[in-house]
Design a protein around this motif. Sequence first.
Motif, mmCIF file in Angstrom:
data_model
loop_
_atom_site.group_PDB
_atom_site.id
_atom_site.type_symbol
_atom_site.label_atom_id
_atom_site.label_comp_id
_atom_site.label_asym_id
_atom_site.label_seq_id
_atom_site.Cartn_x
_atom_site.Cartn_y
_atom_site.Cartn_z
ATOM 1 N N ARG A 200 0.834 -1.202 0.000
ATOM 2 C CA ARG A 200 0.000 0.000 0.000
ATOM 3 C C ARG A 200 0.873 1.257 0.000
ATOM 4 O O ARG A 200 0.529 2.263 -0.621
ATOM 5 C CB ARG A 200 -0.913 0.019 1.223
ATOM 6 C CG ARG A 200 -1.862 -1.165 1.366
ATOM 7 C CD ARG A 200 -3.027 -1.157 0.379
ATOM 8 N NE ARG A 200 -2.594 -1.449 -0.972
ATOM 9 C CZ ARG A 200 -2.261 -2.673 -1.417
ATOM 10 N NH1 ARG A 200 -2.288 -3.702 -0.620
ATOM 11 N NH2 ARG A 200 -1.886 -2.841 -2.668
ATOM 12 N N LEU A 207 -2.143 -7.337 -3.867
ATOM 13 C CA LEU A 207 -2.686 -7.472 -2.525
ATOM 14 C C LEU A 207 -1.985 -8.614 -1.796
ATOM 15 O O LEU A 207 -1.613 -9.605 -2.410
ATOM 16 C CB LEU A 207 -4.188 -7.778 -2.564
ATOM 17 C CG LEU A 207 -5.102 -6.817 -3.306
ATOM 18 C CD1 LEU A 207 -6.547 -7.319 -3.216
ATOM 19 C CD2 LEU A 207 -4.984 -5.408 -2.740
ATOM 20 N N GLU A 263 -14.034 -9.375 -3.724
ATOM 21 C CA GLU A 263 -14.299 -8.475 -2.604
ATOM 22 C C GLU A 263 -13.258 -8.590 -1.495
ATOM 23 O O GLU A 263 -13.266 -7.795 -0.554
ATOM 24 C CB GLU A 263 -15.695 -8.750 -2.044
ATOM 25 C CG GLU A 263 -16.800 -8.410 -3.027
ATOM 26 C CD GLU A 263 -18.179 -8.513 -2.409
ATOM 27 O OE1 GLU A 263 -18.317 -8.253 -1.197
ATOM 28 O OE2 GLU A 263 -19.124 -8.840 -3.138
ATOM 29 N N GLN A 265 -9.896 -7.967 0.350
ATOM 30 C CA GLN A 265 -8.973 -6.839 0.336
ATOM 31 C C GLN A 265 -7.653 -7.210 1.000
ATOM 32 O O GLN A 265 -7.578 -8.140 1.803
ATOM 33 C CB GLN A 265 -9.603 -5.641 1.049
ATOM 34 C CG GLN A 265 -10.874 -5.147 0.393
ATOM 35 C CD GLN A 265 -11.492 -3.977 1.133
ATOM 36 O OE1 GLN A 265 -10.831 -3.323 1.961
ATOM 37 N NE2 GLN A 265 -12.752 -3.701 0.865
#
Length: 316
Positions: A200, A207, A263, A265
């Motif tokens: 990030r 991810l 969906e 994360q």
Amino acid sequence: MSSASRSRPWDVRRLPSAEERNFLVTGGNAGIGYFAAEQLATTGALVVIGSRNPAKADAALASIRSRVPGARVRHLYLDLADLPSLKTAADSLDLGRLDAVVHNAGVALDDPPRRRTKDGHELMFGTNHLGHYALTRWLAPLLSAAPAGRVVTVGSFAARSERLDLDDLQSTRDYRPKRTYGRSKLAQMCFGFELDRRLRAVGSTVLSVVAHPGGALDSLTPPRPPVSTTTPGERLRGLPAALMVQGKDAGAWPVVRAVLDSEVQGGQLWGPRVFGLRGRPRREPVPAHMADPAVAAQLWAAGAELTGTDPQFGFR
């Protein structure tokens, strides 16, 4: 994504299509890794089984092909206990991109003596954590080339009760096999959460997700000869345990969801629904000791030093 697709419940037996995607499952020749590979193969993706044992890998490939018509599966020679070999392994994937890697392979020892990898590291910490740490570094370009690459680290329920000794990560002073195993899995899980923080920070599209199988027993696992077999007596004796735990086929469900669910994360933890031990996959709260950034930073620095890799990893 439409509102209908967002509200549709996850069905472990009706997985979304993943055609034209490429997945690597380390240790995909047995246990949780095998069932994750088998389930992922039903999506139409190319599934690469990373294994240091070609005969066992061939058996796993044959089993998947017998159960999944048209399965696209192949073997990659991968020895996580041999750090210098990992760049060669990553290069030999010969793919333009890697949509997900499942860090599943592991060593679990029950008794002394303390054993070491080819590089001189304690075997469980060296294989389960350091090997995957270094492999991630060499896979970074392929994962970055995917539209939404994922690193899925497979942890263990055993890590919940352990704490890392940052002054003795390799159990040189006090070697207890079960504790060393639990700490090696905790190190993996800490790595997975820290990796996502770092991804990030650099704005990467990759991810990092952590999953665990809960309680998964061989005696409750459907047979996949010659990959895995259980006798009728073993299955019968395992039935009472089914109230609390499950087979390794179901243990793979959180891992597969972490790979496929749009969906999911980064930085999340996925495990079985019932007490974290059995049932369909759900998101779990991350235990504080697995997400401590100060501990993770020291573990990360130790991983870079012990594996001789660039701590920046080269994700983009």
